[in-house]
Design an enzyme around this catalytic site. Structure first.
Site, PDB file in Angstrom:
ATOM      1  N   GLU A 117       0.856  -1.197   0.000  1.00  0.00           N
ATOM      2  CA  GLU A 117       0.000   0.000   0.000  1.00  0.00           C
ATOM      3  C   GLU A 117       0.886   1.239   0.000  1.00  0.00           C
ATOM      4  OE1 GLU A 117      -2.297  -0.028   3.633  1.00  0.00           O
ATOM      5  OE2 GLU A 117      -2.693  -2.136   3.323  1.00  0.00           O
ATOM      6  N   LYS A 119       2.310   4.573   1.494  1.00  0.00           N
ATOM      7  CA  LYS A 119       2.445   5.137   2.839  1.00  0.00           C
ATOM      8  C   LYS A 119       2.103   6.615   2.733  1.00  0.00           C
ATOM      9  CE  LYS A 119       5.445   5.184   6.881  1.00  0.00           C
ATOM     10  NZ  LYS A 119       5.058   6.480   7.329  1.00  0.00           N
ATOM     11  N   ASP A 121       1.310  10.354   3.594  1.00  0.00           N
ATOM     12  CA  ASP A 121       1.975  11.237   4.546  1.00  0.00           C
ATOM     13  C   ASP A 121       0.952  12.140   5.218  1.00  0.00           C
ATOM     14  OD1 ASP A 121       4.040  12.165   5.943  1.00  0.00           O
ATOM     15  OD2 ASP A 121       5.063  13.169   4.289  1.00  0.00           O
ATOM     16  N   TYR A 232      -8.225   7.990   4.229  1.00  0.00           N
ATOM     17  CA  TYR A 232      -8.012   6.705   3.555  1.00  0.00           C
ATOM     18  C   TYR A 232      -7.921   5.616   4.623  1.00  0.00           C
ATOM     19  CZ  TYR A 232      -7.114   8.792  -0.989  1.00  0.00           C
ATOM     20  OH  TYR A 232      -7.242   9.446  -2.176  1.00  0.00           O
ATOM     21  N   LYS A 322      10.776   3.054   3.019  1.00  0.00           N
ATOM     22  CA  LYS A 322      10.759   4.512   2.911  1.00  0.00           C
ATOM     23  C   LYS A 322      11.509   4.990   1.674  1.00  0.00           C
ATOM     24  CE  LYS A 322      10.079   7.152   6.091  1.00  0.00           C
ATOM     25  NZ  LYS A 322       9.558   7.570   7.377  1.00  0.00           N
ATOM     26  N   CYS A 417      11.260  48.625  -7.132  1.00  0.00           N
ATOM     27  CA  CYS A 417      11.196  47.361  -7.881  1.00  0.00           C
ATOM     28  C   CYS A 417      12.554  47.033  -8.486  1.00  0.00           C
ATOM     29  CB  CYS A 417      10.136  47.481  -8.974  1.00  0.00           C
ATOM     30  SG  CYS A 417      10.153  46.109 -10.125  1.00  0.00           S
ATOM     31  N   CYS A 420      12.324  47.645 -12.447  1.00  0.00           N
ATOM     32  CA  CYS A 420      12.074  48.916 -13.125  1.00  0.00           C
ATOM     33  C   CYS A 420      12.325  50.125 -12.234  1.00  0.00           C
ATOM     34  CB  CYS A 420      10.629  48.959 -13.613  1.00  0.00           C
ATOM     35  SG  CYS A 420       9.462  49.081 -12.244  1.00  0.00           S
ATOM     36  N   CYS A 435       4.926  45.878  -7.049  1.00  0.00           N
ATOM     37  CA  CYS A 435       5.441  47.014  -7.802  1.00  0.00           C
ATOM     38  C   CYS A 435       4.225  47.688  -8.423  1.00  0.00           C
ATOM     39  CB  CYS A 435       6.398  46.528  -8.893  1.00  0.00           C
ATOM     40  SG  CYS A 435       6.692  47.763 -10.150  1.00  0.00           S
ATOM     41  N   CYS A 440       5.976  48.307 -15.678  1.00  0.00           N
ATOM     42  CA  CYS A 440       7.142  47.535 -15.229  1.00  0.00           C
ATOM     43  C   CYS A 440       7.454  46.433 -16.246  1.00  0.00           C
ATOM     44  CB  CYS A 440       6.856  46.917 -13.863  1.00  0.00           C
ATOM     45  SG  CYS A 440       8.137  45.785 -13.320  1.00  0.00           S
TER      46      CYS A 440
HETATM   47  S1  IVH Z   1      -0.101   0.659   8.924  1.00  0.00           S
HETATM   48  C1  IVH Z   1       0.979  -1.017  12.983  1.00  0.00           C
HETATM   49  N1  IVH Z   1      -0.564   1.581   6.494  1.00  0.00           N
HETATM   50  O1  IVH Z   1       2.611   5.505   8.830  1.00  0.00           O
HETATM   51  C2  IVH Z   1       0.654  -0.476  11.654  1.00  0.00           C
HETATM   52  N2  IVH Z   1       0.347   3.026   8.147  1.00  0.00           N
HETATM   53  O2  IVH Z   1       5.115   4.924  10.289  1.00  0.00           O
HETATM   54  C3  IVH Z   1       0.805   0.979  11.480  1.00  0.00           C
HETATM   55  N3  IVH Z   1       0.748   5.309   7.382  1.00  0.00           N
HETATM   56  O3  IVH Z   1       1.377   5.660  12.106  1.00  0.00           O
HETATM   57  C4  IVH Z   1       0.038   1.561  10.414  1.00  0.00           C
HETATM   58  N4  IVH Z   1       0.015   5.016   5.314  1.00  0.00           N
HETATM   59  O4  IVH Z   1       0.164   7.055  10.297  1.00  0.00           O
HETATM   60  C5  IVH Z   1      -0.122   1.840   7.734  1.00  0.00           C
HETATM   61  N5  IVH Z   1      -1.001   2.317   4.315  1.00  0.00           N
HETATM   62  C6  IVH Z   1      -0.577   2.561   5.557  1.00  0.00           C
HETATM   63  C7  IVH Z   1      -0.098   3.836   5.946  1.00  0.00           C
HETATM   64  C8  IVH Z   1       0.358   4.020   7.259  1.00  0.00           C
HETATM   65  C9  IVH Z   1       0.523   5.890   6.188  1.00  0.00           C
HETATM   66  C10 IVH Z   1       1.321   5.979   8.570  1.00  0.00           C
HETATM   67  C11 IVH Z   1       0.545   5.785   9.842  1.00  0.00           C
HETATM   68  C12 IVH Z   1       1.504   5.164  10.808  1.00  0.00           C
HETATM   69  C13 IVH Z   1       2.815   5.526  10.222  1.00  0.00           C
HETATM   70  C14 IVH Z   1       3.849   4.505  10.637  1.00  0.00           C
END
Ligand code: IVH
Length: 674
Positions: A117, A119, A121, A232, A322, A417, A420, A435, A440
């Site tokens: 999946e 990750k 942010d 999500y 990561k 500016c 000009c 400006c 300009c």
């Molecule tokens: S699983 C024990 N799935 O990443 C499992 N986390 O570094 C923990 N995060 O605290 C969560 N996308 O906030 C999971 N598809 C995803 C995620 C995800 C983002 C975040 C989440 C978690 C952090 C862990």
């Protein structure tokens, strides 16, 4: 008596709620709306009115309860059903394969299914459903105890407020369960939020993650509602534990119940395919509408989760792969000032070049004085620079330690500016310095580039180098002068031969044919983007009607509010701008358009097109239907009035037959339109 009024208020309210829930799901979760925003608002207004007349029928799961609520004092704390853990990280293929090896060893299996999946942010959140109703939303907090942000969670359209019994049953879910997932803010909402904050004289949020985390913890739920947060889902629990046999099934069940589950996911037992997913998504990372910082790989089988257990704070059955940080530390060598089309002065940090996520970053925007004050930056400072999505690199913070001493030179906005020498002012209540010299050259260059660009007057070949020469030699003093360029004038420039001069003149000539909305867009009025220009052209039908419209008349246009109306009246109150419009008229640009008076023949009717029609393209058919007041939707539902089927019609035709929706061919459509 209409059919509606036969219903009891209770039934009518419930029917409206069902309709609204359906459309919210189409819009926010599936990204595939069936009705216009205006029609949606109408349904909501109807419901609000009915609920106001029958306050005893208002329930916490009503769609009207997403917005509003009173600001509250802090958030009460509550314990999680089971700890919200974090993840161990892998930063390269080797570390990832090491993790997988441990999984094979500890489970004693040679083949294990893995789910990949994104990750996301953002910030994690736990939602409790009791009897199918959302009863609580908790932030992660310290993992054991979180903050109760239920009122704010209710404002998020991607969080279902309730799930009906039938859906729960169909997805194999009990009435009491918990969903965990990530709250995020899309890059688009993030940019819009910062733009608005800037206009209100507030500081900018550093990145979408902070913006999402800050928003969900805001005390006033109606402000949270404006932030357009997305949720999500990625975990489904009962009594704090996963209960379906596999993670992939949990994701599918969540999706079936109306939760938003990220579509970028994969289940495979082949580690090479996992790595391929990791690499593929990294290549797509810049194009995603939200920020991600890696891939989460989870073992699919719940039974193996139990077998693998945890190490300290993280499960052994999951790992975060990561991506390389898209931030880096470097020094500010200087702060320069750039002048934009509207005269806005943007401070830019000239950085000691630093490689970040595959490119060398040399510049970062500092936006305006407020941002410089917020960061407290000085020239010579060491700073943390971050790249995200399509956002220009920005400075997150100043670094200060023994290896990174503070800079000494403060930056002052110039009073003149840099392009000009014109006066620079910062209007009261505005974050920007501007400006004020209408002539300009920087403004001129930027407005020429805007006017000639692809989505505007589409004059190919009129790029930066040509525009600079035209402006420097004063061959062009405003956009109307483009239309008095001659071959002779063009040939006097550097790096332009006869052939390219002729091509350019042909491009310029062709641009005269572009419709009214492009001309309106080309004027470069503040806040008038592509969509607004289109709506203005449709509403007024001619430049004359547009430029003579009053502040109030402008606000009658769909989506035009006081801010845009003011920018337009301000633009036309300047005699020089009116003069420019006159010269564009003389140059032969299109000043008339089609005032869009939509027909009523198909008013209120929803069509779905499928297959290939013999004589009309899909766009033509869509336009004909819309011009007659009808709507075209992408998918067949009970609300569809007609399905127009051509050759090789697909599953939409089957669905229409199943739902007994009238099916017409091209002739049938023509008859309906006649
Ligand atoms: S699983 C024990 N799935 O990443 C499992 N986390 O570094 C923990 N995060 O605290 C969560 N996308 O906030 C999971 N598809 C995803 C995620 C995800 C983002 C975040 C989440 C978690 C952090 C862990």
């Amino acid at each position: 008596m209409s059919a509606k009024s036969c219903l009891t208020p209770e039934r009518e309210i419930e029917a409206l709620r069902d309709q609204i829930r359906h459309h919210e799901h189409r819009y926010y979760v599936l990204d595939d709306p069936e009705i216009s925003d205006a029609d949606f608002d109408l349904l909501m207004q109807q419901l609000k009115k009915l609920e106001a007349a029958h306050p005893e029928l208002v329930t916490a799961d009503s769609p009207t309860q997403r917005v509003g609520g009173k600001p509250r004092e802090g958030f009460p704390k509550a314990k999680h059903s089971s700890p919200m853990l974090s993840l161990d990280n892998a930063y390269n293929e080797e570390e990832f394969r090491d993790w997988a090896r441990r999984v094979y060893e500890l489970t004693g299996k040679k083949k294990v299914d893995f789910v990949c999946e994104l990750k996301l942010d953002g910030m994690s959140l736990a939602l409790t459903y009791t009897g199918g109703q959302l009863t609580r939303g908790l932030t992660r907090g310290d993992g054991t105890t979180g903050e109760d942000v239920t009122t704010n969670v209710r404002t998020m359209p991607t969080v279902p407020l309730r799930i009906d019994q039938k859906k729960l049953l169909g997805a194999g879910l009990p009435p009491d369960f918990e969903v965990r997932g990530e709250v995020i803010m899309s890059i688009k909402s993030f940019l819009r939020m910062n733009e608005e904050r800037e206009q209100q004289g507030l500081s900018r949020a550093a990145n979408p993650r902070n913006a999402a985390a800050g928003s969900i913890r805001m005390l006033d739920p109606s402000t949270v509602a404006e932030r357009r947060l997305d949720f999500y889902s990625y975990f489904l629990l009962r009594d704090g534990n996963t209960f379906l046999p596999s993670h992939f099934e949990s994701l599918e069940a969540l999706e079936k119940c109306g939760f938003k589950v990220n579509p970028h996911r994969l289940c495979t037992n082949d580690l090479d395919k996992v790595l391929d997913f990791v690499n593929r998504m990294e290549a797509q990372r810049e194009k995603l509408p939200y920020e991600i910082d890696g891939i989460v790989v989870k073992v699919d089988s719940s039974q193996l989760w139990r077998q693998l257990g945890f190490t300290g704070k993280a499960p052994r059955w999951a790992i975060a792969y990561k991506y390389a940080a898209r931030s880096g530390v470097t020094q500010i060598e200087d702060i320069l000032v750039q002048v934009g089309r509207t005269g806005k002065l943007t401070p830019l940090a000239a950085l000691r070049p630093v490689p970040i996520g595959g490119t060398t970053v040399k510049r970062a925007t500092l936006h305006n004085q407020d941002e410089i004050d917020r960061l407290g930056v000085k020239i010579g400072d060491w700073v943390l620079v971050e790249r995200g999505g399509d956002v220009i690199p920005k400075i997150v913070k100043v670094i200060e330690d023994k290896d990174h001493p503070r800079g000494k030179r403060s930056f002052e906005f110039p009073t003149r500016c840099p392009e000009c020498g014109g006066k620079v002012v910062r209007a009261e209540g505005e974050a920007d310095h501007r400006c004020v010299n209408a002539k300009c050259p920087a403004k001129l260059r930027e407005s020429l580039l805007h006017f000639a660009s692809r989505g505007v007057m589409n004059i190919e070949g009129m790029g930066e180098s040509l525009v600079n020469q035209l402006a420097d030699r004063q061959l062009v003093k405003d956009v109307a002068d483009i239309y008095s360029l001659t071959e002779e004038k063009l040939l006097s420039l550097e790096r332009i031969g006869k052939k390219s001069a002729q091509n350019l003149l042909r491009e310029i000539d062709n641009s005269r044919e572009l419709p009214l909305e492009r001309v309106i867009l080309g004027l470069g009025i503040r806040f008038v983007g592509e969509r607004t220009a289109e709506l203005l052209a449709e509403h007024f039908g001619s430049i004359d009607a547009f430029l003579n419209a009053s502040f109030d008349e402008l606000q009658q246009v769909n989506e035009v509010g006081p801010r845009v109306a003011e920018a337009i009246t301000e633009y036309f109150s300047e005699p020089r701008n009116r003069e420019l419009v006159e010269r564009l008229r003389k140059a032969g640009l299109k000043f008339e358009g089609q005032k869009k008076q939509r027909g009523t023949k198909l008013a209120g009717k929803t069509f779905v097109l499928t297959g290939t029609l013999p004589n009309f393209s899909r766009d033509q058919a869509k336009k004909m239907i819309e011009d007659a007041g009808g709507k075209v939707s992408g998918s067949v539902s009970k609300k569809t009035d007609y399905v127009v089927a051509g050759n090789d019609a697909g599953s939409k035709l089957d669905k229409a037959q199943e739902l007994k929706i009238p099916i017409v061919d091209e002739d049938g459509l023509t008859k309906l339109l006649a």
